[in-house]
Design a protein around this motif. Structure first.
Motif, mmCIF file in Angstrom:
data_model
loop_
_atom_site.group_PDB
_atom_site.id
_atom_site.type_symbol
_atom_site.label_atom_id
_atom_site.label_comp_id
_atom_site.label_asym_id
_atom_site.label_seq_id
_atom_site.Cartn_x
_atom_site.Cartn_y
_atom_site.Cartn_z
ATOM 1 N N PHE A 367 -14.903 6.857 4.865
ATOM 2 C CA PHE A 367 -14.508 5.497 5.200
ATOM 3 C C PHE A 367 -14.225 4.713 3.921
ATOM 4 O O PHE A 367 -15.004 4.783 2.967
ATOM 5 C CB PHE A 367 -15.612 4.773 5.990
ATOM 6 N N GLY A 368 -13.124 3.991 3.915
ATOM 7 C CA GLY A 368 -12.744 3.250 2.707
ATOM 8 C C GLY A 368 -11.444 3.794 2.129
ATOM 9 O O GLY A 368 -10.760 3.095 1.413
ATOM 10 N N VAL A 369 -11.126 5.049 2.463
ATOM 11 C CA VAL A 369 -9.881 5.627 1.965
ATOM 12 C C VAL A 369 -9.028 5.990 3.175
ATOM 13 O O VAL A 369 -9.531 6.547 4.153
ATOM 14 C CB VAL A 369 -10.140 6.905 1.129
ATOM 15 N N ASP A 370 -7.751 5.653 3.107
ATOM 16 C CA ASP A 370 -6.812 6.152 4.114
ATOM 17 C C ASP A 370 -5.763 6.966 3.366
ATOM 18 O O ASP A 370 -5.508 6.712 2.189
ATOM 19 C CB ASP A 370 -6.162 4.995 4.882
ATOM 20 N N MET A 371 -5.202 7.948 4.040
ATOM 21 C CA MET A 371 -4.214 8.793 3.347
ATOM 22 C C MET A 371 -3.065 9.140 4.283
ATOM 23 O O MET A 371 -3.195 9.067 5.509
ATOM 24 C CB MET A 371 -4.882 10.081 2.846
ATOM 25 N N LYS A 372 -1.943 9.503 3.677
ATOM 26 C CA LYS A 372 -0.805 10.018 4.452
ATOM 27 C C LYS A 372 0.017 10.912 3.538
ATOM 28 O O LYS A 372 -0.081 10.816 2.303
ATOM 29 C CB LYS A 372 0.057 8.864 4.983
ATOM 30 N N ASP A 390 4.179 14.472 -0.357
ATOM 31 C CA ASP A 390 3.515 13.707 -1.420
ATOM 32 C C ASP A 390 2.383 12.908 -0.799
ATOM 33 O O ASP A 390 2.579 12.222 0.220
ATOM 34 C CB ASP A 390 4.522 12.763 -2.085
ATOM 35 N N LEU A 391 1.237 12.971 -1.436
ATOM 36 C CA LEU A 391 0.039 12.349 -0.885
ATOM 37 C C LEU A 391 -0.092 10.906 -1.373
ATOM 38 O O LEU A 391 -0.099 10.662 -2.584
ATOM 39 C CB LEU A 391 -1.183 13.179 -1.316
ATOM 40 N N ILE A 399 -6.708 2.108 -7.020
ATOM 41 C CA ILE A 399 -6.084 1.219 -8.017
ATOM 42 C C ILE A 399 -4.937 0.396 -7.426
ATOM 43 O O ILE A 399 -4.193 0.876 -6.563
ATOM 44 C CB ILE A 399 -5.592 2.060 -9.221
ATOM 45 N N ASP A 400 -4.825 -0.839 -7.906
ATOM 46 C CA ASP A 400 -3.727 -1.711 -7.496
ATOM 47 C C ASP A 400 -2.665 -1.727 -8.595
ATOM 48 O O ASP A 400 -1.477 -1.654 -8.340
ATOM 49 C CB ASP A 400 -4.277 -3.124 -7.270
ATOM 50 N N ARG A 401 -3.133 -1.813 -9.848
ATOM 51 C CA ARG A 401 -2.222 -1.680 -11.005
ATOM 52 C C ARG A 401 -3.040 -1.209 -12.204
ATOM 53 O O ARG A 401 -4.264 -1.342 -12.217
ATOM 54 C CB ARG A 401 -1.503 -2.992 -11.300
ATOM 55 N N TYR A 402 -2.347 -0.679 -13.200
ATOM 56 C CA TYR A 402 -3.033 -0.153 -14.383
ATOM 57 C C TYR A 402 -3.368 -1.279 -15.348
ATOM 58 O O TYR A 402 -2.668 -2.294 -15.417
ATOM 59 C CB TYR A 402 -2.160 0.900 -15.084
ATOM 60 N N PHE A 403 -4.433 -1.053 -16.127
ATOM 61 C CA PHE A 403 -4.911 -2.037 -17.084
ATOM 62 C C PHE A 403 -3.853 -2.309 -18.155
ATOM 63 O O PHE A 403 -3.332 -1.376 -18.761
ATOM 64 C CB PHE A 403 -6.207 -1.512 -17.736
ATOM 65 N N ARG A 404 -3.564 -3.567 -18.335
ATOM 66 C CA ARG A 404 -2.595 -4.043 -19.333
ATOM 67 C C ARG A 404 -1.202 -3.460 -19.105
ATOM 68 O O ARG A 404 -0.461 -3.224 -20.045
ATOM 69 C CB ARG A 404 -3.084 -3.764 -20.761
ATOM 70 N N GLY A 414 2.551 -0.639 -0.683
ATOM 71 C CA GLY A 414 1.113 -0.872 -0.517
ATOM 72 C C GLY A 414 0.255 0.372 -0.614
ATOM 73 O O GLY A 414 -0.967 0.297 -0.474
ATOM 74 N N TRP A 415 0.872 1.526 -0.833
ATOM 75 C CA TRP A 415 0.119 2.781 -0.967
ATOM 76 C C TRP A 415 0.235 3.302 -2.390
ATOM 77 O O TRP A 415 1.280 3.152 -3.027
ATOM 78 C CB TRP A 415 0.664 3.852 -0.007
#
Ligand code: AMP
Length: 562
Positions: A367-372, A390-391, A399-404, A414-415
């Motif tokens: 729970f907390g992860v969804d995949m397709k 492709d997963l 992650i939403d975006r990489y640091f810096r 959104g995936w």
């Protein structure tokens, strides 16, 4: 539109300090045992761990570290590293664990990119720090994780961890932080291009620890003793240093000696019930146990992940030693846990072979992860266990975006695209077939390099194997097996190739096999296929030579498999 009716429960933020505070208060006497760099075994409790973590927080604040600033670590699994996990994050600074196995230039690049203020280091890394210090001018101080009597002779002027702690009284209350503030920073291993930083939040790390402790994940409880072989510098040791205090699990930290004998002896001495690590580590442990004729007396289960667990290894653990293997998949960008191979009630009633086939896969999501899985056009593909795609994943610890790298989101609608290629079966079990860049494209179809490697290592004479794509004039690419023999074992190329017969579709059969003394690995123990492909770039398959006409005439039509 009327305003939503808000609930009336406490808005207590999810912070990492709450984990160690909970363990100190409610599992105060549970043990943390470390094999120290100094050579001895160190033993203390969660209560003492919290007290010293508070001293560390006070020491860093006294050194001028502000919330949000990064403090790096170059350290093995040990109690002082654990104190950094809580002491650094507890007052709002960011604990940046660095992989010391990377090349020094890469480490320097990472320290500078992260803009680390201080770096805590195990004394085994003194020479590395001497190399790094001149290249990292923004680091205000390097802190040796030892007492004065163990300070190594170094060119760099360093601070002493124990002296810094001794100057503080530990009388400190963890501040209430915004749960969305940054807690930990880990860089991907960067096999291509520069490494990228994944910046976790307190919230994501606590939720990940909750989910990772669930019965169908690591299944941790206060009755367990866990030994993470996976390093605390690799994706926070898969969250175990957070999940253990959450559940009051005894924590056994192996330090720098990860050979089979050292691990086995520590597991036995400390009554370890659960462990976790990458397949290469388990290869060493199993080889030692076979040679020494010894068996586990307390180990109940082990989590194998980071790269594919060969079914042959799974069998050995289960059939020969009675240890359950939990095959897990995840990645730095996912904190890292995504899926684990645990059967449900109905699946556990199926015939043994059907159960085994499921358990060899990477499992179902927690729970907390969804995949397709998606096709080239982005369309979602069926969960039939056959179709490759492709997963993509999403969830509160993805992650939403990489640091810096504020511009350019890695997300697709959104995936997060993982870069892995997989099938998902009707049971919802994920099977990773490749990294997308490692997949072998033969006649317009995909061949799984991991599946072929798993067959190769099931051969009794083979210790390790990699399967890579080799150029082919007719099929574009064909599989080549590069294998390492077990010490003293004998097998010919023809015998190894014949071993694949009947185990895969005919057109998946490797075209050739070669033997080498060892295979290149990344700093996190994965096969370095990019390097291997470079090594074999000019290798010509015998099947390519057999094609009529010019072997590498690109104007020839590429054939299609039936
Ligand atoms: P890292 O971020 O260094 O942990 O690497 C993550 C990558 O390792 C994943 O994207 C996969 O390609 C690979 N990986 C992790 N676990 C497994 C597994 N159980 N089977 C196959 N590949 C895996």
């Amino acid at each position: 539109m009327s305003a939503p009716l808000l609930g009336q429960m406490m808005d207590v933020p999810l912070t990492l300090s709450s984990l160690i505070a909970h363990a100190a208060r409610h599992h105060g006497s549970a043990q943390i045992v470390s094999r120290r760099i100094e050579g001895d075994i160190h033993r203390y409790t969660y209560r003492e761990c919290e007290a010293r973590s508070k001293q560390l927080a006070q020491a860093l604040i006294a050194l001028g570290v502000a919330p949000g600033e990064r403090v790096g670590t170059l350290a093995w699994n040990g109690y002082r590293h654990l104190e950094a996990y809580f002491g650094v994050t507890g007052f709002g600074a960011v604990c940046h664990t660095i992989n010391p196995r990377l090349f020094p230039e890469q480490v320097a690049w990472i320290v500078n990119h992260a803009d680390d203020r201080y770096v805590l280091f195990d004394i085994t890394f003194a020479a590395l720090v001497d190399t790094l210090a001149p290249q990292c001018p923004n680091v205000r101080g390097w802190i040796a994780l030892c007492d004065e009597s163990h300070l190594p002779a170094m060119r760099t002027q360093v601070l002493c961890y124990e002296t810094l702690l001794a100057a503080q009284d530990g009388n400190y209350a963890w501040p209430e932080l915004d749960e969305r503030s940054a807690s930990n920073l880990c860089y991907t291993s960067g096999t291509t291009g520069n490494p990228k930083g994944a910046l976790y939040t307190h919230r994501s790390a606590v939720l990940h620890a909750y989910a990772g402790s669930l019965p169908d994940a690591l299944g941790l409880s206060a009755r367990d003793a866990i030994l993470p072989v996976v390093p605390m510098f690799h994706v926070n040791a898969w969250g175990i240093p957070h999940a253990a205090p959450l559940t009051g699990t005894k924590l056994v930290l192996p330090g720098k000696d990860l050979d089979g004998k050292s691990l086995f002896e520590l597991m036995e001495a400390e009554g370890v019930t659960v462990s976790a690590g990458v397949p290469t580590v388990w290869l060493g442990l199993l080889a030692y146990m076979r040679g020494a004729g010894v068996r586990f007396s307390t180990l109940d289960r082990t989590v194998v992940g980071g790269s594919a667990c060969p079914p042959a290894m799974l069998r050995t653990f289960e059939d020969d030693y009675g240890v359950q293997v939990i095959h897990a998949w995840g990645m730095t960008e996912m904190s890292p846990l995504g899926t684990l191979s645990r059967l449900n009630w109905e699946q556990s009633k199926r015939p043994r072979e059907a159960q085994q086939a499921l358990l060899e896969k990477q499992g179902r999501v927690i729970f907390g992860v969804d995949m397709k899985i998606v096709g080239e056009g982005g369309q979602e593909l069926p969960w039939d266990g056959v179709t490759f795609g492709d997963l993509h994943v999403r969830g509160p610890w993805v992650i939403d975006r990489y640091f810096r790298q504020e511009s350019g989101s890695p997300l697709v609608e959104g995936w997060f695209p993982t870069g892995d290629v997989a099938t998902i079966d009707p049971d919802g079990f994920l099977h990773i077939t490749d990294r997308s860049k490692d997949v072998i494209k033969s006649g317009g179809e995909w061949i799984s390099s991991i599946d072929l490697e798993n067959i190769a290592v099931a051969h009794p004479a083979i210790a390790e194997a990699a399967c890579i794509a080799c150029a082919h004039p007719r099929w574009t690419e064909r599989p080549l097996i590069v294998a390492v023999k077990k010490p003293g074992a004998a097998v010919t190329r023809e015998e190894l190739l014949a071993f694949f017969d009947g185990k895969v579709a005919k057109w998946w059969l490797p075209d050739d096999a070669v033997f080498v003394d060892d295979l290149p690995h990344t700093a996190t123990g994965k096969l370095q296929k990019l390097k291997l492909r470079e090594q074999f770039r000019s290798y010509v398959l015998p099947t390519a030579l057999a094609v009529e006409g010019c072997p590498f005439d690109s104007t020839q039509d590429v054939a299609k498999h039936d």
